[in-house]
Design a protein around this motif. Structure first.
Motif, mmCIF file in Angstrom:
data_model
loop_
_atom_site.group_PDB
_atom_site.id
_atom_site.type_symbol
_atom_site.label_atom_id
_atom_site.label_comp_id
_atom_site.label_asym_id
_atom_site.label_seq_id
_atom_site.Cartn_x
_atom_site.Cartn_y
_atom_site.Cartn_z
ATOM 1 N N GLY A 241 0.861 -1.271 -0.168
ATOM 2 C CA GLY A 241 0.395 -0.056 -0.058
ATOM 3 C C GLY A 241 0.969 1.452 -0.099
ATOM 4 N N GLU A 242 1.909 0.948 1.011
ATOM 5 C CA GLU A 242 2.542 2.480 1.025
ATOM 6 C C GLU A 242 3.320 2.994 -0.985
ATOM 7 O OE1 GLU A 242 3.244 4.495 3.172
ATOM 8 O OE2 GLU A 242 1.948 3.779 4.500
ATOM 9 N N LEU A 243 4.005 1.572 -1.082
ATOM 10 C CA LEU A 243 4.783 1.140 -2.536
ATOM 11 C C LEU A 243 3.770 2.123 -3.528
ATOM 12 C CD1 LEU A 243 7.179 0.600 -3.999
ATOM 13 C CD2 LEU A 243 6.268 -1.475 -4.260
ATOM 14 N N ALA A 244 2.347 1.847 -2.847
ATOM 15 C CA ALA A 244 1.393 1.970 -4.723
ATOM 16 C C ALA A 244 1.363 3.953 -4.490
ATOM 17 C CB ALA A 244 0.089 1.580 -4.315
ATOM 18 N N ILE A 245 1.259 3.568 -2.829
ATOM 19 C CA ILE A 245 1.101 5.992 -2.499
ATOM 20 C C ILE A 245 2.267 5.981 -3.156
ATOM 21 C CG2 ILE A 245 0.508 7.067 -1.045
ATOM 22 C CD1 ILE A 245 -0.546 5.859 1.002
ATOM 23 N N SER A 246 3.586 5.812 -3.359
ATOM 24 C CA SER A 246 4.246 6.635 -3.328
ATOM 25 C C SER A 246 4.419 6.636 -5.163
ATOM 26 C CB SER A 246 6.300 5.575 -3.149
ATOM 27 O OG SER A 246 6.288 6.099 -1.706
ATOM 28 N N VAL A 247 4.373 5.179 -5.637
ATOM 29 C CA VAL A 247 4.618 5.849 -6.778
ATOM 30 C C VAL A 247 3.081 6.540 -7.435
ATOM 31 C CG1 VAL A 247 3.248 4.061 -9.246
ATOM 32 C CG2 VAL A 247 5.260 2.975 -7.574
ATOM 33 N N GLY A 248 2.390 6.462 -7.221
ATOM 34 C CA GLY A 248 0.992 7.896 -7.036
ATOM 35 C C GLY A 248 1.499 8.672 -7.313
ATOM 36 N N TRP A 249 2.512 9.720 -5.554
ATOM 37 C CA TRP A 249 3.222 10.494 -6.069
ATOM 38 C C TRP A 249 3.799 11.277 -7.141
ATOM 39 C CZ3 TRP A 249 2.513 14.872 -4.748
ATOM 40 C CH2 TRP A 249 3.750 15.576 -4.507
ATOM 41 N N LEU A 250 4.816 10.093 -7.291
ATOM 42 C CA LEU A 250 5.798 10.148 -8.627
ATOM 43 C C LEU A 250 4.629 10.615 -10.149
ATOM 44 C CD1 LEU A 250 7.816 7.373 -8.161
ATOM 45 C CD2 LEU A 250 8.059 9.610 -7.581
ATOM 46 N N ALA A 251 3.371 9.497 -9.857
ATOM 47 C CA ALA A 251 3.057 10.255 -11.262
ATOM 48 C C ALA A 251 2.442 11.368 -10.437
ATOM 49 C CB ALA A 251 1.751 9.515 -11.382
ATOM 50 N N HIS A 252 1.553 11.791 -9.435
ATOM 51 C CA HIS A 252 1.526 13.282 -9.264
ATOM 52 C C HIS A 252 1.906 14.157 -9.689
ATOM 53 C CE1 HIS A 252 -0.916 15.630 -6.314
ATOM 54 N NE2 HIS A 252 -0.522 16.313 -7.135
ATOM 55 N N ASP A 253 3.504 13.766 -9.199
ATOM 56 C CA ASP A 253 4.077 15.339 -9.631
ATOM 57 C C ASP A 253 4.742 15.161 -10.557
ATOM 58 O OD1 ASP A 253 5.928 17.539 -7.896
ATOM 59 O OD2 ASP A 253 7.581 15.972 -8.522
ATOM 60 N N SER A 254 4.665 14.507 -11.852
ATOM 61 C CA SER A 254 5.189 14.408 -13.073
ATOM 62 C C SER A 254 3.493 14.425 -13.700
ATOM 63 C CB SER A 254 5.730 12.837 -13.699
ATOM 64 O OG SER A 254 4.913 11.524 -13.183
ATOM 65 N N GLY A 255 2.817 15.341 -13.215
ATOM 66 C CA GLY A 255 1.500 15.391 -14.200
ATOM 67 C C GLY A 255 0.591 14.295 -14.475
ATOM 68 N N ARG A 256 0.668 13.020 -14.710
ATOM 69 C CA ARG A 256 -0.196 12.323 -15.083
ATOM 70 C C ARG A 256 -1.126 12.034 -13.558
ATOM 71 N NH1 ARG A 256 5.492 10.764 -14.981
ATOM 72 N NH2 ARG A 256 6.248 10.147 -17.182
ATOM 73 N N TYR A 257 -2.010 12.751 -13.430
ATOM 74 C CA TYR A 257 -3.464 13.052 -12.685
ATOM 75 C C TYR A 257 -4.100 11.361 -12.530
ATOM 76 C CZ TYR A 257 -2.103 17.634 -11.854
ATOM 77 O OH TYR A 257 -1.262 18.573 -11.134
ATOM 78 N N ASP A 258 -4.336 11.289 -13.877
ATOM 79 C CA ASP A 258 -5.312 9.643 -14.027
ATOM 80 C C ASP A 258 -5.022 8.589 -13.058
ATOM 81 O OD1 ASP A 258 -7.130 11.336 -15.077
ATOM 82 O OD2 ASP A 258 -6.900 10.562 -16.636
ATOM 83 N N ASP A 259 -3.349 8.014 -13.595
ATOM 84 C CA ASP A 259 -2.778 7.659 -12.924
ATOM 85 C C ASP A 259 -2.738 7.373 -11.486
ATOM 86 O OD1 ASP A 259 -1.848 6.350 -15.715
ATOM 87 O OD2 ASP A 259 0.233 7.643 -16.229
ATOM 88 N N ALA A 260 -2.057 9.107 -11.152
ATOM 89 C CA ALA A 260 -2.350 8.510 -9.520
ATOM 90 C C ALA A 260 -3.305 8.363 -8.645
ATOM 91 C CB ALA A 260 -1.700 9.695 -9.556
ATOM 92 N N ARG A 261 -4.536 9.059 -9.425
ATOM 93 C CA ARG A 261 -6.023 8.515 -8.546
ATOM 94 C C ARG A 261 -5.753 6.973 -8.718
ATOM 95 N NH1 ARG A 261 -10.602 11.745 -8.129
ATOM 96 N NH2 ARG A 261 -12.334 11.092 -8.125
ATOM 97 N N ALA A 281 -5.083 6.848 6.446
ATOM 98 C CA ALA A 281 -5.249 7.932 6.126
ATOM 99 C C ALA A 281 -3.976 8.617 5.300
ATOM 100 C CB ALA A 281 -4.308 8.262 7.675
ATOM 101 N N HIS A 282 -2.948 7.625 5.618
ATOM 102 C CA HIS A 282 -2.585 8.302 3.612
ATOM 103 C C HIS A 282 -2.340 8.526 2.541
ATOM 104 C CE1 HIS A 282 1.997 7.708 2.459
ATOM 105 N NE2 HIS A 282 1.679 8.529 1.890
ATOM 106 N N ALA A 283 -3.484 7.030 2.024
ATOM 107 C CA ALA A 283 -3.915 7.138 1.184
ATOM 108 C C ALA A 283 -5.015 8.121 0.374
ATOM 109 C CB ALA A 283 -4.713 5.902 0.634
ATOM 110 N N PHE A 284 -6.014 8.807 2.255
ATOM 111 C CA PHE A 284 -6.425 9.944 1.538
ATOM 112 C C PHE A 284 -5.648 11.013 1.847
ATOM 113 C CE2 PHE A 284 -10.679 7.525 3.222
ATOM 114 C CZ PHE A 284 -11.248 7.847 2.231
ATOM 115 N N CYS A 285 -4.541 11.176 2.298
ATOM 116 C CA CYS A 285 -4.286 12.850 2.667
ATOM 117 C C CYS A 285 -3.738 12.791 1.389
ATOM 118 C CB CYS A 285 -2.755 12.231 3.646
ATOM 119 S SG CYS A 285 -1.709 13.595 3.538
ATOM 120 N N ASN A 286 -2.794 11.435 0.360
ATOM 121 C CA ASN A 286 -2.718 12.088 -1.211
ATOM 122 C C ASN A 286 -3.610 12.222 -1.853
ATOM 123 O OD1 ASN A 286 -0.071 11.569 -0.067
ATOM 124 N ND2 ASN A 286 1.198 10.623 -1.322
#
Length: 482
Positions: A241-261, A281-286
């Motif tokens: 789960g934490e790895l999914a959030i980390s990869v989601g953040w990488l997508a988020h910060d690089s402008g890939r919003y659908d992937d991040a979601r 809490a972490h998933a909802f935070c991001n």
């Protein structure tokens, strides 16, 4: 009798005592010094299980090079010194050492390094939080963690598999471990999360996102294989789960919003299935942060409030502070100044309660600089450029040099706020400082901010320094998505 084609194993050299580290301990007992290490770790948001035995192993030379968490703690305790100053071997010198044999080890454990890239051993690299697992992990860690990253493009990027999993170039191919995962695989997964976060802190997301997908696929393959013990299964689910959030953040910060979601939703589903309030809490935070950036401020407010409900039983004031800031960002997006201010006051009050043992490991980035930076973003969204620039300036000044990406981010925020406040010369100077960092940081978010600042400054081309900034910005290559 061994065949002539086999090479006789050479006995390992006896470890050389680390006299430099012993000298730093001074008159303190190993237990007293270990307590200082743990306290220093808490000060910077790290979690290490340092005890007298670990200190003894370091001083005896058994740990040639510490893991990244211990390295950050030691650099905090002894600023200005390098690992070699502390008596450790350079990290580069332990790369490529032959992995120690494990009885009945699967051949995949020592295979899979790309041509020209030898397997990496990380002796003493993973010190578990559960000290009763030390002996087992010390024996197995070098194979499990043999390599997690490779160098490519302009920055270090995540590349390899976890534990015994072979790398695959087919993003849709199933990755199946050869045996049921145990403690070493859980440790490898947790270390992969830490390393991805470390690289993002230094280099930004654009060069990391695609490479981080392979460890994520491997993590979920581990879950599918099923662990033999419930405690291990819990660690694997939390790590995935934490790895999914980390990869989601990488997508988020690089402008890939659908992937991040999608990645954040995957982490949230994992949290709900396992009843893990910290991961929820972490998933909802991001998710709240993503919704704000994607122009869905009401969703940002609701997600931040959901995160606070999940986090309340955890007892971490710092986590609740960050979540209040996420809510403030949503209220700012709704142009609700009162709601934003109330959330900011709550965030500040919670922050001032200080750190605690209940703070999640992933919150190491959240200090005074991040508090100032997120408040700056709120005031910027509300159009109060003077307040925004004041907080952004403080954020950039307070940020630990280790977080290169955040220094660039806060300075880019400062440049934009100053430009909109009507201070073009100062904005240009800040913008130039950001441009100087772009050879180290690859972040679509930061590049987008600079592009906006450049548009605002165009009518002020004749102001001091503005033309220089505009010319250098125009000549700076944009990072292609990896």
């Amino acid at each position: 009798m061994a065949s002539s084609t086999e090479t006789a194993s050479q006995p390992e050299r006896p470890p050389r005592p680390n006299l430099a580290f012993r000298q730093l301990r001074g008159s303190r007992s190993p237990a007293e010094f270990a307590a200082l290490v743990r306290r220093a770790a808490r000060e910077i948001g790290e979690r290490v299980s340092c005890d007298a035995r670990y200190v003894g192993r370091v001083e005896a030379g058994e740990i040639r090079c510490p893991n990244y968490a211990y390295e950050r703690v030691f650099m905090h305790m002894f600023p200005g010194r390098t690992l070699t100053d502390l008596g450790f071997a350079p990290r580069s010198s332990v790369r490529g050492r032959a992995a120690r044999a494990i009885p009945d080890a699967d051949p995949a454990l020592t295979a899979g390094a790309p041509p020209g890239e030898p397997p990496v051993e990380s002796p003493g690299a993973f010190e578990p939080y559960d000290t009763h697992e030390n002996d087992q992990l010390n024996h197995e860690e070098s194979d499990v963690l043999r390599r997690a990253f490779m160098t490519g493009g302009g920055a270090t990027v995540a590349a390899a598999t976890l534990g015994p999993l072979r790398p695959t170039t087919d993003a849709t191919a199933a990755v199946r471990p050869p045996r049921r995962p145990g403690t070493p695989e859980a440790a490898a997964l947790e270390e992969a999360v830490r390393r991805i976060r470390l690289l993002d802190d230094r280099h930004g997301a654009d060069g990391l996102y695609r490479r981080a997908a392979a460890p994520l696929r491997a993590a979920y393959a581990l879950l599918d294989a099923g662990a033999t013990r419930q405690t291990t299964a819990d660690r694997l689910h939390a790590g995935a789960g934490e790895l999914a959030i980390s990869v989601g953040w990488l997508a988020h910060d690089s402008g890939r919003y659908d992937d991040a979601r999608s990645h954040y939703a995957e982490a949230l589903a994992t949290a709900r299935m396992t009843g893990d309030p910290g991961l929820e809490a972490h998933a909802f935070c991001n998710t709240a942060f993503l919704a704000r950036d994607a122009g869905r401020p009401r969703e940002a407010v609701r997600a931040a409030q959901a995160a606070q409900r999940a986090a309340r039983p955890l007892g971490s004031a710092r986590l609740m502070s960050l979540l209040a800031l996420r809510e403030a960002g949503g209220w700012a997006g709704l142009a609700d100044r009162t709601g934003c201010e109330q959330a900011l006051v709550r965030a500040q009050a919670l922050f001032e309660r200080g750190r605690s043992e209940a703070d999640p490991e992933w919150m190491s980035f959240y200090g005074e600089a991040e508090l100032e930076g997120l408040e700056a973003q709120c005031w910027s969204t509300l159009g109060d450029w003077r307040r925004a620039s004041r907080h952004a300036r403080r954020a950039a000044h307070l940020q630990d040099p280790h977080f290169t990406r955040n220094i660039a981010l806060y300075t880019a925020e400062l440049a934009d706020d100053l430009a909109r406040e009507g201070r073009p010369d100062e904005a240009a100077a800040a913008g130039l400082r950001v441009l100087a960092l772009l050879d180290q940081v690859q972040s679509s978010r930061i590049q987008s901010m600079l592009a906006g600042t450049a548009r605002v400054l165009l009518p002020h081309r004749r102001a001091s320094g503005v033309s220089d900034f505009l010319e250098r910005h125009a000549s700076t290559p944009r990072t292609a998505r990896a």
